[in-house]
Motif scaffolding. Structure first.
Motif: not given
Length: 293
Positions: A96-102
């Motif tokens: 999975g990803a970190s799910n942190l956005g810009p």
């Protein structure tokens, strides 16, 4: 004696159950297995496993971390891109990803960083490791997000022309007492107090003097969506060549030759970008130019 409708229905259902069980439980799995054994498909179907001296050491489809027990880069190996899969990265059971956005540009605490500071810190660390400039736009020289919270009365257009207080929200007083910017619009910039909420202020990222294109490529500081990508860009591989050559006591050209052997082009000639398989590359280096501490 004719069977009742109830019995006929259940016999038909039993026949359907037996036929579908044979098709979906036996015939179909055997057909899939047979197709998977065809040349060109067998390796992928079995996980593209890599063996050395009879021992499975990985898969060409799954990345690995090449760090010591403290998470520090092993200087003799090419480094993979960051991974958010599992607590230590590259955990196939926690893909999975970190799910942190810009828009994640503010740190809640020194040890709870947002995406911007995470990228800035990684870039600074890699720059120091590889001997290149790790500076990036919107990053402080100390390697955190260069973001100000400007507090004061807002104009009708939402700006604050006469700030009453300015805080560098990602530079905490417990860590630093010298903000990256001395003042903003005539007001002295303060460091942030841990646990304080500055969201009521106007958040303003400061670009800084770093070049638009950093010497540290984007894939070196951002994780893949799966967290298991075994590839890096040729640009990231290129800035690591000098370190690898020095650690293994060989020339940069010798390292570059191995890199090129493990560099793949775009899929079907037009999809994606060129990429370097780090797992296969490091194994090949160990075979051709063993590291001697």
């Amino acid at each position: 004696m004719r069977m009742s409708t109830w019995i006929r229905q259940h016999v038909a259902a039993l026949r359907a159950l037996l036929v579908l069980t044979a098709i979906t439980g036996i015939v179909y799995p055997l057909a899939v297995f047979a197709v998977a054994q065809l040349p060109g498909l067998k390796d992928n179907a079995e996980g593209s496993l890599i063996e050395r001296n009879g021992v499975t050491v990985g898969s060409s489809l799954l990345g690995q971390s090449f760090t010591d027990g403290k998470g520090n880069a092993l200087v003799q190996y090419f480094q993979s891109r960051p991974s958010a899969a599992g607590s230590s990265g590259y955990d196939p059971t926690s893909s999975g990803a970190s799910n942190l956005g810009p828009e994640n540009i503010v740190d809640s605490a020194p040890d709870k960083t947002g995406l911007l500071t995470t990228v800035c810190t990684r870039s600074k660390t890699i720059g120091e490791l590889e001997g290149v400039d790790g500076g990036r736009p919107f990053c402080t020289p100390g390697g955190v997000g260069a973001v100000l919270s400007v507090i004061g009365p807002r104009e009708t257009n939402g700006t604050i022309d006469h700030p009453e207080k300015v805080v560098s929200v990602n530079e905490f007083c417990s860590v630093t007492t010298t903000p990256f910017l001395p003042e903003y619009k005539g007001v002295k910039v303060e460091c942030a107090a841990e646990g304080e909420d500055y969201s009521h202020g106007l958040l303003i990222p400061i670009r800084g003097a770093a070049p638009a294109k950093s010497a540290v490529p984007a894939d070196a500081v951002t994780a893949s969506g799966s967290g298991l990508d075994p590839h890096i860009s040729p640009e990231y591989a290129d800035i690591q060549i000098a370190r690898i050559a020095k650690a293994r006591g060989i020339s940069p050209d010798q390292v570059r030759e191995v890199v090129e052997a493990h560099t793949g082009g775009r899929v079907l000639g037009f999809m994606g970008e060129s990429r370097v398989n780090v797992v296969e590359l490091n194994l090949d280096l160990d075979a051709k130019y063993p590291f001697r501490a």
